[in-house]
Write an enzyme that holds these catalytic residues in place. Structure first.
Site, PDB file in Angstrom:
ATOM      1  N   ASN A  26     -47.990  70.445  15.024  1.00 58.60           N
ATOM      2  CA  ASN A  26     -47.052  71.008  14.044  1.00 58.60           C
ATOM      3  C   ASN A  26     -47.743  72.201  13.388  1.00 58.60           C
ATOM      4  O   ASN A  26     -48.607  72.032  12.537  1.00 58.60           O
ATOM      5  CB  ASN A  26     -46.704  69.946  12.995  1.00 58.60           C
ATOM      6  CG  ASN A  26     -45.849  70.510  11.875  1.00 58.60           C
ATOM      7  OD1 ASN A  26     -45.291  71.599  11.999  1.00 58.60           O
ATOM      8  ND2 ASN A  26     -45.751  69.769  10.777  1.00 58.60           N
ATOM      9  N   LYS A  59     -46.473  74.271  11.411  1.00 61.29           N
ATOM     10  CA  LYS A  59     -45.922  74.550  10.083  1.00 61.29           C
ATOM     11  C   LYS A  59     -45.573  76.047   9.952  1.00 61.29           C
ATOM     12  O   LYS A  59     -45.165  76.662  10.935  1.00 61.29           O
ATOM     13  CB  LYS A  59     -46.884  74.098   8.988  1.00 61.29           C
ATOM     14  CG  LYS A  59     -47.360  72.667   9.207  1.00 61.29           C
ATOM     15  CD  LYS A  59     -48.025  72.087   7.993  1.00 61.29           C
ATOM     16  CE  LYS A  59     -48.643  70.744   8.348  1.00 61.29           C
ATOM     17  NZ  LYS A  59     -49.006  69.962   7.171  1.00 61.29           N
ATOM     18  N   HIS A 108     -39.986  65.534   8.122  1.00 58.99           N
ATOM     19  CA  HIS A 108     -41.383  65.724   7.735  1.00 58.99           C
ATOM     20  C   HIS A 108     -41.494  65.629   6.209  1.00 58.99           C
ATOM     21  O   HIS A 108     -40.586  66.056   5.482  1.00 58.99           O
ATOM     22  CB  HIS A 108     -41.871  67.087   8.228  1.00 58.99           C
ATOM     23  CG  HIS A 108     -43.358  67.253   8.102  1.00 58.99           C
ATOM     24  ND1 HIS A 108     -43.962  67.555   6.904  1.00 58.99           N
ATOM     25  CD2 HIS A 108     -44.356  67.113   9.002  1.00 58.99           C
ATOM     26  CE1 HIS A 108     -45.271  67.611   7.081  1.00 58.99           C
ATOM     27  NE2 HIS A 108     -45.533  67.350   8.349  1.00 58.99           N
ATOM     28  N   GLU A 130     -43.026  67.323   4.131  1.00 54.60           N
ATOM     29  CA  GLU A 130     -42.884  68.610   3.428  1.00 54.60           C
ATOM     30  C   GLU A 130     -41.413  68.995   3.313  1.00 54.60           C
ATOM     31  O   GLU A 130     -40.998  69.598   2.310  1.00 54.60           O
ATOM     32  CB  GLU A 130     -43.718  69.678   4.147  1.00 54.60           C
ATOM     33  CG  GLU A 130     -45.212  69.428   3.935  1.00 54.60           C
ATOM     34  CD  GLU A 130     -46.124  69.941   5.030  1.00 54.60           C
ATOM     35  OE1 GLU A 130     -45.687  70.734   5.877  1.00 54.60           O
ATOM     36  OE2 GLU A 130     -47.303  69.513   5.040  1.00 54.60           O
ATOM     37  N   GLU A 139     -46.809  59.152   8.717  1.00 50.67           N
ATOM     38  CA  GLU A 139     -47.626  60.165   8.057  1.00 50.67           C
ATOM     39  C   GLU A 139     -47.730  59.856   6.573  1.00 50.67           C
ATOM     40  O   GLU A 139     -46.842  60.257   5.787  1.00 50.67           O
ATOM     41  CB  GLU A 139     -46.999  61.539   8.246  1.00 50.67           C
ATOM     42  CG  GLU A 139     -46.891  61.944   9.699  1.00 50.67           C
ATOM     43  CD  GLU A 139     -46.912  63.453   9.853  1.00 50.67           C
ATOM     44  OE1 GLU A 139     -47.790  63.929  10.573  1.00 50.67           O
ATOM     45  OE2 GLU A 139     -46.101  64.144   9.235  1.00 50.67           O
ATOM     46  N   GLY A 163     -52.684  67.223   5.136  1.00 55.10           N
ATOM     47  CA  GLY A 163     -53.266  68.478   4.682  1.00 55.10           C
ATOM     48  C   GLY A 163     -54.296  68.315   3.582  1.00 55.10           C
ATOM     49  O   GLY A 163     -54.679  69.293   2.936  1.00 55.10           O
ATOM     50  N   SER A 220     -54.229  64.627   8.468  1.00 59.39           N
ATOM     51  CA  SER A 220     -55.615  65.087   8.575  1.00 59.39           C
ATOM     52  C   SER A 220     -56.314  64.580   9.839  1.00 59.39           C
ATOM     53  O   SER A 220     -57.503  64.258   9.829  1.00 59.39           O
ATOM     54  CB  SER A 220     -56.403  64.706   7.318  1.00 59.39           C
ATOM     55  OG  SER A 220     -55.848  65.360   6.185  1.00 59.39           O
TER      56      SER A 220
HETATM   57  C1  PEP Z   1     -48.449  67.303   9.663  1.00 55.67           C
HETATM   58  O1  PEP Z   1     -48.107  68.432   9.404  1.00 55.67           O
HETATM   59  O2  PEP Z   1     -47.619  66.533  10.175  1.00 55.67           O
HETATM   60  C2  PEP Z   1     -49.814  66.878   9.348  1.00 55.67           C
HETATM   61  C3  PEP Z   1     -50.141  65.642   9.600  1.00 55.67           C
HETATM   62  O3  PEP Z   1     -50.657  67.809   8.792  1.00 55.67           O
HETATM   63  P1  PEP Z   1     -52.269  67.709   8.700  1.00 55.67           P
HETATM   64  O4  PEP Z   1     -52.764  67.277  10.057  1.00 55.67           O
HETATM   65  O5  PEP Z   1     -52.713  69.077   8.333  1.00 55.67           O
HETATM   66  O6  PEP Z   1     -52.584  66.674   7.680  1.00 55.67           O
END
Ligand code: PEP
Length: 266
Positions: free
Chosen positions: A14, A16, A98, A100, A172, A178, A218
Site C-alpha cells: 500500500n 498510500k 483502511h 486511514e 491492521e 505507520g 509496521s
Molecule cells: C498500511 O498502510 O496498511 C500499513 C500497515 O502501513 P505501515 O506498514 O506503514 O504501518
C-alpha cells in the site's frame, strides 16, 4: 465459480499518497523483479493516478495491481471520487476500509459493505481492513471491535459470493500503522482465529478457513517472519516498507519460505 480453498500467501504493498506517475513505474518494476517467489501472490496498490503507469510497468509480471479505495456508487455528482467502472483495465484488486480512510474520511462499516458490493460486482478482489485503536486493545476489547467491524461490513452478504471473489481480510491494529510499533505474532494469530470465528458466526462455514487473513502494521523484512510463523496468518499488507525495494525483497523472500513450507510453491 468456486475458488481453490487453499489459502495463498499474499504480500500487498500500500503505497498510500506516495509516488508520482513518473517514479511509480520504475519502483514497481524494481519491486517486481526482486520479489519473485514461487507460491507468493504479490499486489501493488499505488495512488489512482499511477495505476496506468504501474499496470504498464508490470506487463508480463505476475503482480496484481490494486486501488487503495473506491466509491460505492457507479457514477454521479461525487467530486474527486473514483468508481469501480473507472478502474476497469487499471486494477484487479482494491483495498477497502483502511483505517486511514476510516479516521480521516469518516468511512463506516456500513459504507465499507457498500463498497464491497460494488467492488465484487465489478470483478475487483477486495482486501477489507479491520483493526482496533490503542484504547480498545488496552481495554481488552480488540476482538469485540473487529467482530463488530466485520459484521457491519459483511452481514447479510452471501459468503459464497465473497469467498468466490477471493476476499482477503487484513488485520491492521491502528496503533501499529505507520508508528514503527508492530503487534506480536501471537496477537496477529489470535486475531486471525477471532476473525475466522466471526466469519463462521456469519454463516461462512468452510469459507472462513478458505479466507486469507493478512497482518498489517509496521511490517518490515525484520519482523515479517514473526507473523508468517503463525499458521493462521497468510501474509501482510505493507505501508511504509513497501516503498523500499530492499525491504520488499526481504519480505518476499521470507514469504517464499512460508509458501514452500505450506506446500504452495510448486
Ligand atoms: C498500511 O498502510 O496498511 C500499513 C500497515 O502501513 P505501515 O506498514 O506503514 O504501518
Amino acid at each position: 465459480m468456486m475458488r481453490d480453498m487453499t489459502r495463498p500467501i499474499v504480500i500487498a504493498a500500500n503505497w498510500k499518497m506516495n509516488t508520482t506517475p513518473a517514479d511509480a513505474a520504475g519502483l514497481a518494476r524494481t519491486i517486481a523483479s526482486r520479489t519473485r517467489e514461487p507460491g507468493v501472490t504479490r499486489v501493488i496498490c499505488p495512488p489512482y493516478v499511477s495505476l496506468a503507469a504501474v499496470r504498464d510497468a508490470l506487463a508480463g509480471e505476475d503482480v496484481g495491481v490494486g486501488a487503495q479505495n473506491v466509491h460505492h456508487e457507479l457514477a454521479g455528482a461525487y467530486t474527486g471520487e473514483i468508481s469501480v467502472p473507472m478502474l476497469a483495465g487499471l486494477a484487479t484488486w482494491v483495498i477497502l476500509g483502511h483505517s486511514e480512510r476510516r479516521a480521516y474520511f469518516g468511512e463506516t462499516d456500513e459504507l465499507v459493505g457498500k463498497k464491497l458490493d460494488r467492488a465484487i460486482a465489478g470483478g475487483l478482489r477486495p482486501i477489507v481492513c479491520v483493526g482496533e485503536v490503542l484504547a480498545d486493545r488496552e481495554a481488552g476489547r480488540q476482538e469485540h471491535v473487529v467482530d463488530a467491524q466485520l459484521k457491519g461490513a459483511l452481514e447479510g452478504r452471501d459468503p459464497a459470493v465473497l469467498v468466490a471473489a477471493g476476499i482477503v481480510i487484513a488485520y491492521e491494529p491502528v496503533w501499529a500503522i505507520g508508528t514503527g510499533k508492530n503487534a506480536f505474532g501471537a496477537d496477529a494469530a489470535a486475531m486471525a482465529d477471532a476473525i475466522r470465528a466471526s466469519l463462521r458466526s456469519l454463516g461462512w462455514g468452510d469459507g472462513a478457513d478458505a479466507t486469507p487473513v493478512l497482518y498489517g502494521g509496521s511490517v518490515t523484512s525484520a519482523n515479517i517472519g514473526e507473523f508468517l510463523a503463525e499458521p493462521g496468518v497468510d501474509g501482510a499488507l505493507i505501508g511504509g516498507a513497501s516503498l523500499k525495494p530492499d525491504e520488499m525483497a526481504g519480505i518476499a523472500a521470507r514469504a517464499g519460505i512460508t509458501a514452500q513450507a505450506r506446500g504452495l510453491a510448486s
